[in-house]
Write a protein that holds these residues in place. Structure first.
Motif, short mmCIF file in Angstrom:
data_model
loop_
_atom_site.label_atom_id
_atom_site.label_comp_id
_atom_site.label_asym_id
_atom_site.label_seq_id
_atom_site.Cartn_x
_atom_site.Cartn_y
_atom_site.Cartn_z
N ASN A 423 0.82 -1.21 0.00
CA ASN A 423 0.00 0.00 0.00
C ASN A 423 0.85 1.26 0.00
O ASN A 423 0.49 2.26 -0.63
N PHE A 424 1.97 1.22 0.69
CA PHE A 424 2.85 2.38 0.72
C PHE A 424 3.35 2.70 -0.69
O PHE A 424 3.32 3.86 -1.12
N VAL A 425 3.79 1.68 -1.41
CA VAL A 425 4.28 1.88 -2.78
C VAL A 425 3.14 2.30 -3.71
O VAL A 425 3.28 3.24 -4.50
N THR A 446 14.14 8.21 -5.62
CA THR A 446 15.18 7.89 -4.64
C THR A 446 14.80 8.35 -3.23
O THR A 446 15.18 7.72 -2.24
N LYS A 447 14.05 9.43 -3.14
CA LYS A 447 13.55 9.86 -1.84
C LYS A 447 12.57 8.84 -1.27
O LYS A 447 12.60 8.50 -0.08
N LEU A 448 11.69 8.32 -2.14
CA LEU A 448 10.74 7.29 -1.72
C LEU A 448 11.48 6.04 -1.27
O LEU A 448 11.11 5.42 -0.26
N ALA A 449 12.52 5.66 -2.01
CA ALA A 449 13.30 4.48 -1.63
C ALA A 449 13.89 4.65 -0.23
O ALA A 449 13.88 3.71 0.57
N GLN A 450 14.38 5.84 0.06
CA GLN A 450 14.96 6.08 1.39
C GLN A 450 13.89 5.99 2.47
O GLN A 450 14.15 5.46 3.57
N GLU A 451 12.69 6.49 2.19
CA GLU A 451 11.59 6.37 3.15
C GLU A 451 11.28 4.91 3.45
O GLU A 451 11.05 4.54 4.61
N ILE A 452 11.29 4.08 2.41
CA ILE A 452 11.01 2.66 2.59
C ILE A 452 12.12 2.00 3.43
O ILE A 452 11.84 1.22 4.34
N ILE A 453 13.37 2.34 3.12
CA ILE A 453 14.49 1.80 3.89
C ILE A 453 14.37 2.19 5.36
O ILE A 453 14.55 1.37 6.27
N ASP A 454 14.04 3.46 5.61
CA ASP A 454 13.92 3.93 6.99
C ASP A 454 12.81 3.20 7.73
O ASP A 454 12.97 2.82 8.89
N LYS A 455 11.69 3.00 7.06
CA LYS A 455 10.57 2.30 7.70
C LYS A 455 10.94 0.84 7.99
O LYS A 455 10.55 0.28 9.02
N ALA A 456 11.68 0.23 7.06
CA ALA A 456 12.09 -1.15 7.29
C ALA A 456 13.04 -1.24 8.48
O ALA A 456 12.94 -2.16 9.30
N ARG A 457 13.96 -0.29 8.59
CA ARG A 457 14.90 -0.31 9.70
C ARG A 457 14.23 0.02 11.04
O ARG A 457 14.71 -0.38 12.10
N GLU A 460 8.79 -1.20 10.76
CA GLU A 460 7.38 -1.00 10.41
C GLU A 460 6.92 -2.10 9.46
O GLU A 460 5.72 -2.35 9.34
N PHE A 461 7.85 -2.70 8.75
CA PHE A 461 7.61 -3.90 7.94
C PHE A 461 8.95 -4.52 7.63
O PHE A 461 10.00 -3.90 7.80
N ARG A 462 8.93 -5.76 7.16
CA ARG A 462 10.15 -6.40 6.70
C ARG A 462 10.34 -6.10 5.22
O ARG A 462 9.42 -6.20 4.45
#
Length: 468
Positions: A423-425, A446-457, A460-462
């Motif tokens: 859903n985020f994507v 690339t900003k979106l990719a960083q947001e996803i990486i941050d959430k994973a770390r 918030e999800f795997r």
């Protein structure tokens, strides 16, 4: 041209208009009683190894499971992709007494008004597009769209992981060579192009590819090696900035076989930019890539490909192209078609006692809507053990909700609130405007990719599957 044309049971139809460019012979009626007759109307050949054929499979599966019928002849073919031919095919579908009609591929968007007027209150399943209007004319059109941005993300991440894996020598020792380095330049470079710009029919694949590449770089780049993009002068994803939606840097402006070669885009990606992996979102133009032999003497091998829309490695399996496919990002058209038909207002439902009745619940009916996407409608294929594909497991974890450890089991379910990453994507892509100028922007991606990486770390999800 007036003929008396024999049909099933000795019935006849007279006076088929001479404007039809599809056929001078009337089709046999679609099988079934009223409310059971479903017809696929193409914009090309039914056995195209792509949208038409997959929708045809979905139709046959539906009429077999719902009504116990063989839908083998429940289709009409347009002579070509021109509007005249496509609309003529609609007329033949109506002659087959269709209770619902399937229009596979966004090419039908330009003729959907003609179809809606012709079929009236009969349900139309428009696969891979929407009418783009809320006019009452389209009250019975079910608009099926796909999560192709997710297929692109998954394919890119998995392909990058495979490509950056080091080759082992005869003694099993790891060498410095990466197995995806087709050009031999010591780097892994992706290239992509499409036939024509369309946000949810084409470009979402490419957008997903860029996002998947950048996610890989941010997660694995330092330990495995970074991947580059051949479509930009400096090979950087963040440099992507589309200003012209007919640019030959991204689109060939047609879906014809040979179009990618004639446009020069294959030569540019392979010879000039040394792309090792190419993702052609242009139907038959994947053959332009497969048949292309690098003109540069410094290019050591042949580029690998990521297939598109259907299981393209299956189509070419056993041919000279064996070993060229890393994976395919597909649209599960047959599944989407079958599920949409189960919600078609003009088709009857089978009751417990074996009789048939019209749909009575609003929850059953999708007419006039763009239904929520299902998890298996856009997926990345794994190798089935035949060796058609290079990838045998996923590394990116997209199915992060219920049954996330088993995407096949979860695949027949709608995307819901538990699918946080999906859903985020999807929501991020939906918010980026309607033209490629809005969403094919490297800084945003690339900003979106960083947001996803941050959430994973932040758990918030795997983001990835365990590598063990």
């Amino acid at each position: 041209m007036k003929k008396i044309l024999p049909l099933l049971g000795g019935l006849v139809i007279t006076s088929i208009a001479s404007t039809s460019v599809v056929s001078c012979i009337a089709p046999r009626y679609a099988v079934g009683s009223p409310g059971q007759r479903v017809v696929v109307s193409t914009s090309g050949r039914i056995n195209d190894h792509s949208f038409n054929q997959d929708a045809y499979i979905g139709m046959k599966n539906f009429v077999k499971s719902e009504y116990g019928l063989d839908g083998q002849n429940n289709y009409v073919e347009a002579a070509d992709t021109s509007s005249t031919s496509v609309v003529s095919a609609y007329r033949l579908a109506k002659l087959k007494r269709a209770d619902a009609v399937i229009l596979p591929g966004f090419n039908h968007i330009t003729t959907i008004a003609a179809a809606a007027k012709l079929f009236g209150e009969k349900t139309i399943v428009l696969v891979d597009g929407t009418p783009g209007s809320t006019d009452k004319l389209y009250d019975h059109v079910i608009s099926v769209l796909f999560n192709s941005q997710l297929g692109g993300v998954q394919a890119a991440f998995d392909a990058a992981y495979w490509a950056t894996t080091k080759v082992r020598d005869a003694q099993g020792n790891e060498t410095e060579k990466m197995q995806g380095d087709a050009s031999g330049d010591g780097k892994i470079t992706f290239g992509t192009f499409a036939g024509a710009s369309n946000k949810y029919g084409v470009d979402n694949y490419m957008w997903g590819l860029l996002l998947g590449m950048d996610l890989f770089n941010k997660w694995y780049g330092e330990t495995r090696g970074y991947v580059r993009l051949a479509n930009t002068d400096d090979y950087k994803i963040e440099s992507v900035k589309v200003t012209n939606t007919s640019s030959y840097d991204w689109w060939t402006n047609n879906f014809d076989l040979g179009g990618a070669t004639k446009s020069g885009i294959v030569s540019k990606l392979v010879d000039d930019r040394k792309a090792d992996i190419i993702f052609p979102v242009a139907g038959p133009q994947i053959e332009d890539v497969l048949n292309y032999h690098p003109r540069s003497s410094s290019y050591k091998g042949l580029p690998y490909v990521i297939g598109i829309d259907v299981d393209q490695a299956e189509i070419f399996n056993g041919s000279a192209y064996h070993g060229r496919f890393i994976t395919s990002a597909i649209k599960n058209v047959h599944s989407a078609t079958k599920i949409a038909l189960q919600h078609a207002q003009s088709l009857v439902n089978k009751k417990v006692d074996g009789s048939y009745a019209a749909k009575t619940s609003a929850d059953e009916v999708w007419d006039g809507t763009t239904p929520g996407r299902y998890k298996n409608w856009s997926v990345d294929l794994l190798d089935d053990g035949s060796g058609k594909y290079k990838i045998s497991k996923h590394y990116l974890r997209l199915f992060d909700g219920e049954n996330g450890d088993n995407p096949d089991e979860a695949g027949s379910l709608p995307v819901d609130a538990s699918d946080v990453l999906i859903n985020f994507v999807n929501n991020a892509f939906a918010d980026l405007g309607t033209t490629a100028i809005d969403y094919l922007n490297g800084k945003i991606i690339t900003k979106l990719a960083q947001e996803i990486i941050d959430k994973a770390r932040n758990e918030e999800f795997r983001l990835i599957y365990d590598e063990k």
